[in-house]
Design an enzyme around this catalytic site. Structure first.
Site, PDB file in Angstrom:
ATOM      1  N   CYS A  71       0.828  -1.211   0.000  1.00  0.00           N
ATOM      2  CA  CYS A  71       0.000   0.000   0.000  1.00  0.00           C
ATOM      3  C   CYS A  71       0.861   1.258   0.000  1.00  0.00           C
ATOM      4  O   CYS A  71       1.678   1.473   0.889  1.00  0.00           O
ATOM      5  CB  CYS A  71      -0.922   0.005   1.214  1.00  0.00           C
ATOM      6  SG  CYS A  71      -1.915   1.506   1.346  1.00  0.00           S
ATOM      7  N   ARG A  74      -0.007   4.597   3.009  1.00  0.00           N
ATOM      8  CA  ARG A  74       0.078   4.312   4.442  1.00  0.00           C
ATOM      9  C   ARG A  74       0.406   5.490   5.343  1.00  0.00           C
ATOM     10  O   ARG A  74       0.423   5.342   6.559  1.00  0.00           O
ATOM     11  CB  ARG A  74       1.098   3.185   4.680  1.00  0.00           C
ATOM     12  CG  ARG A  74       0.582   1.846   4.253  1.00  0.00           C
ATOM     13  CD  ARG A  74       1.618   0.774   4.505  1.00  0.00           C
ATOM     14  NE  ARG A  74       2.587   0.659   3.414  1.00  0.00           N
ATOM     15  CZ  ARG A  74       3.723  -0.017   3.510  1.00  0.00           C
ATOM     16  NH1 ARG A  74       4.046  -0.600   4.645  1.00  0.00           N
ATOM     17  NH2 ARG A  74       4.543  -0.103   2.479  1.00  0.00           N
ATOM     18  N   TRP A 242      -9.251   5.749  -0.198  1.00  0.00           N
ATOM     19  CA  TRP A 242      -9.772   6.384  -1.410  1.00  0.00           C
ATOM     20  C   TRP A 242      -8.881   5.962  -2.564  1.00  0.00           C
ATOM     21  O   TRP A 242      -7.795   5.411  -2.352  1.00  0.00           O
ATOM     22  CB  TRP A 242      -9.814   7.912  -1.279  1.00  0.00           C
ATOM     23  CG  TRP A 242      -8.528   8.499  -0.776  1.00  0.00           C
ATOM     24  CD1 TRP A 242      -7.416   8.797  -1.497  1.00  0.00           C
ATOM     25  CD2 TRP A 242      -8.219   8.839   0.588  1.00  0.00           C
ATOM     26  NE1 TRP A 242      -6.430   9.301  -0.682  1.00  0.00           N
ATOM     27  CE2 TRP A 242      -6.897   9.339   0.598  1.00  0.00           C
ATOM     28  CE3 TRP A 242      -8.936   8.780   1.793  1.00  0.00           C
ATOM     29  CZ2 TRP A 242      -6.278   9.764   1.769  1.00  0.00           C
ATOM     30  CZ3 TRP A 242      -8.308   9.206   2.944  1.00  0.00           C
ATOM     31  CH2 TRP A 242      -7.002   9.697   2.929  1.00  0.00           C
ATOM     32  N   GLU A 247      -5.152   3.525 -10.316  1.00  0.00           N
ATOM     33  CA  GLU A 247      -5.774   2.208 -10.087  1.00  0.00           C
ATOM     34  C   GLU A 247      -6.913   2.005 -11.084  1.00  0.00           C
ATOM     35  O   GLU A 247      -7.140   0.916 -11.590  1.00  0.00           O
ATOM     36  CB  GLU A 247      -6.348   2.105  -8.666  1.00  0.00           C
ATOM     37  CG  GLU A 247      -5.319   2.186  -7.567  1.00  0.00           C
ATOM     38  CD  GLU A 247      -5.975   2.017  -6.203  1.00  0.00           C
ATOM     39  OE1 GLU A 247      -6.309   3.046  -5.580  1.00  0.00           O
ATOM     40  OE2 GLU A 247      -6.179   0.864  -5.776  1.00  0.00           O
TER      41      GLU A 247
HETATM   42  N1  ARG Z   1      -6.876  -1.586  -6.908  1.00  0.00           N
HETATM   43  C1  ARG Z   1      -8.200  -1.823  -6.419  1.00  0.00           C
HETATM   44  C2  ARG Z   1      -9.211  -1.274  -7.425  1.00  0.00           C
HETATM   45  O1  ARG Z   1      -8.813  -0.676  -8.357  1.00  0.00           O
HETATM   46  C3  ARG Z   1      -8.435  -1.215  -5.057  1.00  0.00           C
HETATM   47  C4  ARG Z   1      -7.414  -1.554  -4.004  1.00  0.00           C
HETATM   48  C5  ARG Z   1      -7.438  -0.638  -2.811  1.00  0.00           C
HETATM   49  N2  ARG Z   1      -7.164   0.727  -3.203  1.00  0.00           N
HETATM   50  C6  ARG Z   1      -7.172   1.775  -2.372  1.00  0.00           C
HETATM   51  N3  ARG Z   1      -6.930   2.947  -2.887  1.00  0.00           N
HETATM   52  N4  ARG Z   1      -7.387   1.656  -1.096  1.00  0.00           N
HETATM   53  O2  ARG Z   1     -10.404  -1.363  -7.294  1.00  0.00           O
END
Ligand code: ARG
Length: 372
Positions: A71, A74, A242, A247
């Site tokens: 992560c 953090r 968030w 991602e």
């Molecule tokens: N990578 C995942 C997604 O795209 C989420 C993982 C957690 N991500 C976060 N920002 N807490 O759905």
């Protein structure tokens, strides 16, 4: 503190390690620790388990986040909000608690990092499983014309259909919550629309992009990991932060085996897809990520770009080193999937990963192995 016989009991060993850290890090007096440990040893001896206080639970959940090697976010581990739902003991009350989590975490877009903890696993007969990978996620259907929706959801969507759920068959059907108690037939619960915050993607300076009608949900709430604190396995402990824009923009929507939107985006921008040398993929990724950050911000939904997230991670590392704690890290996960070498994490490839507790880890998928 603990004698040789107690050391043979793995749960006592784990509890001892955790409670010692809990008391030390929070500056609590030694005699309080000794008293608590004595109590926990007796409980484990007599009942095979023990119960965390809320303070222990909150601390354990926060440390599990701090320890998570994958992560990048953090820096904010200390602000994780923990909701204690250990008393929920029916599928319905668990589903209600999951909806409360969604509402609390979403907070109309000002996302709060939140973890809800349910009763821990005691045995096969006392076991809560949430089947969802994330509480809010899009369905995926294999059809004669190809896949509709999120290919990553196909297996889970099939399970939902078998249980009697019906989706509308669109690209963005939100899956139901699926809760299983003690190995029984799971129950499913639709998520009322009012709980699901989504962001329609618009591009700051390309009108044509908006015709693609892309969207994504606001809050990623991971639901399938097991939280291990002091030898207790909380295998239903959904949590969220968030999004970091990439991602969604460099993975969920860009990957060929996910939504695979890059060709359509390239066409909107008139890029030459007949040759790699036009860098059409890179340009499409950049435009998509631009639209995502722009749209989330415009809608007041928390999001972080990968440059800011990387800077925050460097601050986290510095802070941990100042506290003389080592940073558990898997470099290949910490570098963002877009322009990684343009972030300071790029030069940290010698970071190391080691097993540390409390932690979040993967657990066996409840449905692929399900018989019948
Ligand atoms: N990578 C995942 C997604 O795209 C989420 C993982 C957690 N991500 C976060 N920002 N807490 O759905």
């Amino acid at each position: 503190m603990i004698n040789d016989v107690n050391k043979l009991n793995p749960m006592i060993r784990e509890a001892e390690r955790f409670l010692r850290n809990f008391h030390e890090e929070n500056g609590l007096p030694l005699d309080e620790y000794e008293e608590r440990m004595q109590q926990v040893i007796t409980l484990i001896r007599e009942t095979g388990t023990y119960t965390h206080t809320f303070e222990e639970l909150k601390y354990g959940a926060r440390i599990a986040w701090r320890n998570n090697s994958r992560c990048i976010g953090r820096l904010f581990w200390d602000s994780l909000e923990v909701i204690d739902e250990r008393a929920a003991e029916t599928e319905q009350s668990i589903a209600d608690a999951l909806l409360r989590h969604i509402a609390y975490a979403t907070n109309e877009g000002r996302i709060r990092s939140t973890l809800t903890v349910f009763a821990p696993e005691l045995s096969d007969r006392s076991n809560i499983r949430i089947w969802n990978h994330q509480l809010i996620r899009y369905a995926g259907y294999q059809t004669a014309e190809g896949i509709v929706g999120d290919p990553a959801s196909i297996a889970f969507t099939e399970q939902c259909l078998q249980l009697g759920w019906r989706g509308q068959g669109t690209k963005y059907d939100v899956l139901p919550l699926v809760v299983q108690l003690n190995g029984r037939e799971p129950k499913w619960f639709p998520i009322p629309e009012a709980y699901i915050k989504e962001v329609e993607l618009v591009h700051p300076d390309c009108e044509a992009f908006n015709q693609l009608q892309l969207k994504w949900y606001a809050v990623p709430i991971l639901a399938d990991l097991v939280l291990d604190i002091g030898g207790i396995r909380y295998n239903a402990a959904p949590f969220n932060g968030w999004y970091m824009g990439t991602e969604i923009g460099s993975r969920n929507m860009a990957d060929i085996d996910r939504f695979n939107e890059l060709p359509a985006i390239a066409d909107v921008f008139g890029l030459d897809r007949t040759t790699n040398t036009s860098l059409w993929k890179d340009r499409a990724i950049l435009e998509l990520n631009t639209a995502i950050i722009h749209s989330y911000k415009r809608n007041g939904v928390s999001i972080v770009d990968h440059h800011t997230a990387a800077e925050q991670f460097m601050r986290f590392m510095k802070r941990e080193q100042d506290q003389e704690r080592s940073v558990n890290a898997r470099w290949s996960w910490l570098i963002p999937p877009m322009s990684p070498a343009a972030t300071p994490i790029w030069n940290q490839s010698d970071l190391e990963e080691c097993p540390v507790k409390p932690d979040f880890s993967a657990q066996q998928c409840p449905y692929e192995t399900r018989k019948g």
